[in-house]
Write a protein that holds these residues in place. Structure first.
Motif, mmCIF file in Angstrom:
data_model
loop_
_atom_site.group_PDB
_atom_site.id
_atom_site.type_symbol
_atom_site.label_atom_id
_atom_site.label_comp_id
_atom_site.label_asym_id
_atom_site.label_seq_id
_atom_site.Cartn_x
_atom_site.Cartn_y
_atom_site.Cartn_z
ATOM 1 N N ARG A 129 0.801 -1.225 0.000
ATOM 2 C CA ARG A 129 0.000 0.000 0.000
ATOM 3 C C ARG A 129 0.831 1.270 0.000
ATOM 4 O O ARG A 129 1.951 1.290 0.521
ATOM 5 C CB ARG A 129 -0.887 0.034 1.252
ATOM 6 N N LEU A 130 0.232 2.326 -0.560
ATOM 7 C CA LEU A 130 0.645 3.699 -0.344
ATOM 8 C C LEU A 130 -0.453 4.356 0.491
ATOM 9 O O LEU A 130 -1.591 3.891 0.515
ATOM 10 C CB LEU A 130 0.784 4.463 -1.662
ATOM 11 N N ALA A 131 -0.122 5.465 1.153
ATOM 12 C CA ALA A 131 -1.128 6.243 1.873
ATOM 13 C C ALA A 131 -1.176 7.647 1.275
ATOM 14 O O ALA A 131 -0.136 8.207 0.919
ATOM 15 C CB ALA A 131 -0.808 6.311 3.359
ATOM 16 N N PHE A 132 -2.394 8.180 1.167
ATOM 17 C CA PHE A 132 -2.587 9.538 0.661
ATOM 18 C C PHE A 132 -3.402 10.313 1.682
ATOM 19 O O PHE A 132 -4.569 9.991 1.929
ATOM 20 C CB PHE A 132 -3.312 9.507 -0.696
ATOM 21 N N VAL A 133 -2.769 11.313 2.317
ATOM 22 C CA VAL A 133 -3.474 12.151 3.290
ATOM 23 C C VAL A 133 -4.142 13.275 2.510
ATOM 24 O O VAL A 133 -3.478 14.180 1.996
ATOM 25 C CB VAL A 133 -2.517 12.704 4.363
ATOM 26 N N ASN A 134 -5.446 13.205 2.413
ATOM 27 C CA ASN A 134 -6.244 14.089 1.565
ATOM 28 C C ASN A 134 -6.811 15.259 2.391
ATOM 29 O O ASN A 134 -6.720 15.276 3.612
ATOM 30 C CB ASN A 134 -7.376 13.256 0.948
ATOM 31 N N ALA A 243 15.049 1.369 -2.940
ATOM 32 C CA ALA A 243 14.840 0.815 -1.596
ATOM 33 C C ALA A 243 13.389 0.976 -1.153
ATOM 34 O O ALA A 243 12.803 0.066 -0.548
ATOM 35 C CB ALA A 243 15.779 1.497 -0.614
ATOM 36 N N LEU A 244 12.799 2.149 -1.450
ATOM 37 C CA LEU A 244 11.388 2.359 -1.116
ATOM 38 C C LEU A 244 10.510 1.331 -1.830
ATOM 39 O O LEU A 244 9.584 0.765 -1.239
ATOM 40 C CB LEU A 244 10.960 3.778 -1.494
ATOM 41 N N THR A 248 8.235 -1.432 0.005
ATOM 42 C CA THR A 248 6.781 -1.296 -0.160
ATOM 43 C C THR A 248 6.195 -2.613 -0.648
ATOM 44 O O THR A 248 5.178 -3.095 -0.117
ATOM 45 C CB THR A 248 6.452 -0.173 -1.158
ATOM 46 N N ILE A 249 6.852 -3.216 -1.636
ATOM 47 C CA ILE A 249 6.357 -4.494 -2.172
ATOM 48 C C ILE A 249 6.420 -5.587 -1.102
ATOM 49 O O ILE A 249 5.539 -6.449 -1.021
ATOM 50 C CB ILE A 249 7.161 -4.887 -3.430
ATOM 51 N N ALA A 250 7.453 -5.532 -0.257
ATOM 52 C CA ALA A 250 7.584 -6.515 0.832
ATOM 53 C C ALA A 250 6.676 -6.189 2.014
ATOM 54 O O ALA A 250 6.670 -6.909 3.014
ATOM 55 C CB ALA A 250 9.036 -6.579 1.291
ATOM 56 N N ARG A 251 5.919 -5.088 1.934
ATOM 57 C CA ARG A 251 4.987 -4.622 2.962
ATOM 58 C C ARG A 251 5.702 -4.292 4.273
ATOM 59 O O ARG A 251 5.161 -4.438 5.353
ATOM 60 C CB ARG A 251 3.867 -5.647 3.186
ATOM 61 N N LYS A 252 6.946 -3.793 4.148
ATOM 62 C CA LYS A 252 7.695 -3.342 5.310
ATOM 63 C C LYS A 252 7.592 -1.835 5.501
ATOM 64 O O LYS A 252 8.024 -1.309 6.523
ATOM 65 C CB LYS A 252 9.171 -3.734 5.171
ATOM 66 N N ILE A 253 7.035 -1.154 4.497
ATOM 67 C CA ILE A 253 6.963 0.299 4.551
ATOM 68 C C ILE A 253 5.716 0.764 3.813
ATOM 69 O O ILE A 253 5.250 0.092 2.887
ATOM 70 C CB ILE A 253 8.240 0.917 3.921
ATOM 71 N N VAL A 254 5.153 1.879 4.239
ATOM 72 C CA VAL A 254 4.017 2.498 3.545
ATOM 73 C C VAL A 254 4.409 3.944 3.224
ATOM 74 O O VAL A 254 4.394 4.802 4.108
ATOM 75 C CB VAL A 254 2.737 2.479 4.405
ATOM 76 N N PRO A 255 4.802 4.235 1.981
ATOM 77 C CA PRO A 255 5.099 5.623 1.611
ATOM 78 C C PRO A 255 3.840 6.487 1.725
ATOM 79 O O PRO A 255 2.748 6.068 1.324
ATOM 80 C CB PRO A 255 5.556 5.519 0.151
ATOM 81 N N VAL A 256 3.999 7.687 2.291
ATOM 82 C CA VAL A 256 2.852 8.563 2.526
ATOM 83 C C VAL A 256 2.976 9.824 1.673
ATOM 84 O O VAL A 256 4.022 10.484 1.662
ATOM 85 C CB VAL A 256 2.742 8.964 4.012
ATOM 86 N N TYR A 277 6.581 2.708 -6.762
ATOM 87 C CA TYR A 277 6.662 1.891 -5.551
ATOM 88 C C TYR A 277 5.726 0.689 -5.495
ATOM 89 O O TYR A 277 6.009 -0.258 -4.755
ATOM 90 C CB TYR A 277 6.415 2.783 -4.315
ATOM 91 N N LEU A 278 4.614 0.704 -6.208
ATOM 92 C CA LEU A 278 3.689 -0.432 -6.142
ATOM 93 C C LEU A 278 4.075 -1.497 -7.168
ATOM 94 O O LEU A 278 4.666 -1.194 -8.198
ATOM 95 C CB LEU A 278 2.251 0.034 -6.351
ATOM 96 N N PRO A 279 3.737 -2.750 -6.902
ATOM 97 C CA PRO A 279 4.229 -3.852 -7.739
ATOM 98 C C PRO A 279 3.482 -4.011 -9.059
ATOM 99 O O PRO A 279 2.309 -3.644 -9.175
ATOM 100 C CB PRO A 279 3.994 -5.077 -6.853
ATOM 101 N N SER A 280 4.179 -4.581 -10.019
ATOM 102 C CA SER A 280 3.548 -5.097 -11.229
ATOM 103 C C SER A 280 3.180 -6.552 -10.949
ATOM 104 O O SER A 280 3.614 -7.130 -9.941
ATOM 105 C CB SER A 280 4.521 -5.024 -12.405
ATOM 106 N N PRO A 281 2.407 -7.193 -11.828
ATOM 107 C CA PRO A 281 2.118 -8.623 -11.614
ATOM 108 C C PRO A 281 3.376 -9.478 -11.514
ATOM 109 O O PRO A 281 3.375 -10.500 -10.832
ATOM 110 C CB PRO A 281 1.284 -8.986 -12.854
ATOM 111 N N LEU A 282 4.461 -9.039 -12.170
ATOM 112 C CA LEU A 282 5.710 -9.806 -12.114
ATOM 113 C C LEU A 282 6.373 -9.738 -10.740
ATOM 114 O O LEU A 282 7.170 -10.606 -10.384
ATOM 115 C CB LEU A 282 6.692 -9.296 -13.175
#
Length: 689
Positions: A129-134, A243-244, A248-256, A277-282
């Motif tokens: 996931r990413l987070a978006f503070v709206n 690194a981000l 992010t793909i390993a779910r160790k971090i959530v970029p905001v 930062y978010l994964p492709s199907p590969l």
């Protein structure tokens, strides 16, 4: 649909609490990617993803909506999901097939109740996931406070990668912490032009501190960065992004990220984050399933050359057509081809394939791994089914959905519509895994069940407007369940003479016990080989499940029960499938009576926010509703009250709260669990049953 490499596909969901700005964010994504040429607005009812008339009237999302857009050479398959808890199934099935998600949080409200629910759903399906503070332009918004709440309430390693320039009415844009650049957005073209500049002098120190914290956070969990970071090495921007992305793909971090979608600020950096930062199907592990014939594990790679594997995650029916939403994991799905449904053991033909854009459809001839499409022509498939190649069958893991908690009686306004009502309810039940329908054997009434009062209201209105069917409905009532208090054994023999020398025979022995860890009724075949004809097992299971639907105390469906079929016998000539259905049902009934039945009521988790002056009245009212108050938390000049309460006590609560707080209080409910009905309440409801 131009061909595109798998590494440039992003399957993305937008998830959030109601009113956090999901749909507005989705509409800005469509506008800035060029998919739409004018801005859709929730308040004006001009959105693409909220296309259904009731979504536009109420200003809320009811259905998850799929669309496709392009950003910097990447294809984004986007699903906008509802925020209201009554439509949690739409979030559940969307997250099951997505590779990544953006959690949208209100800059004022922060982490709200449904935010926690959808975050847990994403955790369950291991979605990066990413987070978006709206809404950072709103009075009372606080970016840093929301980041802290994400860390504390969601236990996520939230790391800002953009930083706000200004706050509230003075919010102007964001600082890209990786690039050390200020990003502002032209008001002349609705924010489409991103103006890149130097970081304002008065924010440089603050931005450098935030950047240093970002680098430290990612270096601490990235082995190849750790040594260099400790020795004082300076990392390049590409290395920081690498690194981000890994974490992010390993779910160790959530970029905001931060911004205000309604005021057209901050969405393009979020889109860049989706790509970076978010994964492709590969990047996702190969999908796992089982061979339905052998029960052995099967792995499918995201390759068009591998055998077909696709998951049905949604069905939508109207008066004209039926769309089956499918995520393809491997192989290629083609218009006109025949696919295999392992659950049914049947073949079905794909008549057409479509890419969806809200309600609009774009026909395509084929689709490959990573694609989300709709299929026309599948009449038997249901949510959770796998589509595969018959020569290489695979069954992917299906989805689980919460049990309905509210019911109401429904009948057609004229007897001529009786069959049409039954057909319409059947279609809607196939569409929505949290909507159930049954006929009460004692009264003959048709009973429909759903996730809440709003859910059932939408169902009623959808029947009227989409299926042109008027119906009378009763008041909402609780969807009670039953379970057992201990173990029990049952045995039954069904013998019937049909004609001279011919008969029907079935014999089943079973054991039942409570199973609090698993909802529903689990049925296991533990009988020695030869206890009954092997092909009759589905009939025995059907007999047990049918009997479990009527309980042993007050006629409610049973849950949290494990059934082990321990034996039986066969007749040389008279073993008959229907007889085993009857014998299994009778054996289960005997065991359930011995085990002792208990009536359960659905318990809801509630969050109530009220002005401090009204907290006393609100707490008194909740206590009268059999509420278990767990926490009262201070939020500025408001108090947030959380706890548990039976749903039976909460019908019409929103109106009562508005009255107690002069319209300033808010509340939300979500299913928590089932608990035994207190004895004095049970006597009042069910007499001496």
């Amino acid at each position: 649909m131009p061909p595109i490499a798998l590494e440039k596909i992003r399957n993305l969901g937008i998830i959030a609490h109601i009113d956090a700005g999901k749909t507005t964010t989705s509409e800005r994504i469509l506008f800035y990617t060029g998919r739409e040429h004018k801005l859709g607005n929730v308040d004006e009812g001009t959105t693409t993803t909220d296309w259904y008339f009731e979504e536009r009237e109420r200003g809320i999302s009811i259905f998850s909506a799929a669309t496709t857009c392009y950003w910097k050479g990447h294809r984004i398959n986007l699903i906008d999901t509802p925020g209201h808890v009554d439509f949690t199934a739409e979030v559940e099935r969307s997250l099951r097939v997505l590779d990544g998600a953006v959690g949208v949080f209100c800059g004022v409200g922060g982490v709200e109740p449904q935010s926690e629910t959808v975050w847990r759903q994403a955790d369950r399906y291991k979605v990066p996931r990413l987070a978006f503070v709206n809404k950072l332009d709103r009075v009372g918004s606080d970016f840093a406070k929301v980041v802290k709440q994400i860390r504390e309430k969601l236990r996520a390693n939230a790391v800002p990668v953009t930083w706000p320039i200004g706050s509230e009415a003075e919010f102007k844009g964001v600082i890209d912490l990786v690039e050390r650049k200020a990003l502002t957005f032209s008001e002349e073209d609705d924010g489409a032009t991103v103006i890149v500049g130097e970081v304002p002098a008065d924010l440089r120190d603050e931005a450098e501190v935030a950047r240093a914290e970002m680098v430290e956070a990612v270096a601490n969990i990235t082995p190849w960065m750790e040594e260099g970071f400790l020795s004082g090495r300076t990392f390049t921007n590409d290395e920081i992004r690498k690194a981000l992305r890994e974490n992010t793909i390993a779910r160790k971090i959530v970029p905001v990220f931060g911004g205000t979608s309604l005021r057209n600020k901050g969405v393009q950096p979020l889109l860049d984050g989706v790509i970076h930062y978010l994964p492709s199907p590969l990047d996702m592990p190969p999908v796992q399933g089982t061979n339905p014939e052998t029960g052995k594990p099967v792995t499918r790679r995201p390759s068009p050359e591998d055998a077909l594997s696709a998951l049905v995650f949604k069905i939508f029916t109207d008066e004209f057509s039926e769309l089956v939403y499918v995520r393809i994991y491997s192989g290629t799905l083609k218009s006109g081809e025949v696919v295999w449904n392992p659950r049914l053991g049947k073949r079905e033909r794909v008549t057409r394939l479509n890419l969806m854009h809200g309600q609009a459809r774009e026909a395509v001839e084929s689709a490959g791994p990573g694609e989300i499409v709709t299929v026309v022509g599948l009449k038997l498939a249901r949510t959770g089914d796998t589509l595969s190649d018959q020569k290489h069958p695979v069954a992917l893991e299906a989805m689980t959905f919460p049990e309905p908690v509210v019911s109401m009686a429904i009948e057609p306004k004229n007897s001529a519509d009786k069959d049409k009502l039954a057909d319409t309810l059947h279609k809607m039940e196939r569409d929505d895994p949290t909507f159930h329908t049954k006929v009460d054997e004692e009264t003959g009434q048709t009973i429909v069940s759903g996730m809440g009062e709003l859910h059932l209201d939408i169902i009623k209105n959808r029947m009227k407007h989409m299926y042109k069917l008027d119906a009378n409905v009763g008041e909402p009532r609780v969807a009670y369940r039953e379970t057992i208090s201990g173990p029990g054994d049952g045995e039954a023999e069904f013998v019937r003479k049909v004609a001279e020398g011919k008969g029907q025979y079935g014999h089943v022995k079973l054991h039942i016990e409570p199973d609090p860890a698993k909802a529903g009724v689990q049925v296991v075949n533990a009988a020695p080989d030869g206890s009954f004809p092997k092909g009759f097992w589905p009939a025995i299971e059907d007999g047990i499940r049918s009997e479990a639907l009527t309980g042993s105390v007050a006629g409610y469906p049973m849950v949290y029960v494990k059934v082990e079929v321990t034996g039986g016998s066969t007749h040389p000539t008279d073993s008959f499938e229907g007889a085993y259905v009857a014998a299994a049902g009778m054996a289960f009934r005997k065991a359930a009576v011995k085990a002792g039945g208990v009536v359960l009521e659905p318990i809801m988790k509630f969050d109530v926010v009220a002005p401090v002056d009204n907290v006393g009245d609100v707490l008194d009212d909740l206590n009268r509703r059999r509420a278990e108050i767990q926490n009262v938390e201070q939020e500025d000049d408001r108090r947030k009250i959380t706890g548990l309460t039976p749903i039976a006590e909460m019908f019409g609560y929103a109106n009562a709260l508005r009255s107690q707080t002069q319209g300033r209080g808010t509340s939300s409910l979500e299913p928590h669990d089932y608990r035994p009905v207190p004895e004095h309440v049970a006597k009042e409801l069910f007499g001496n049953t």
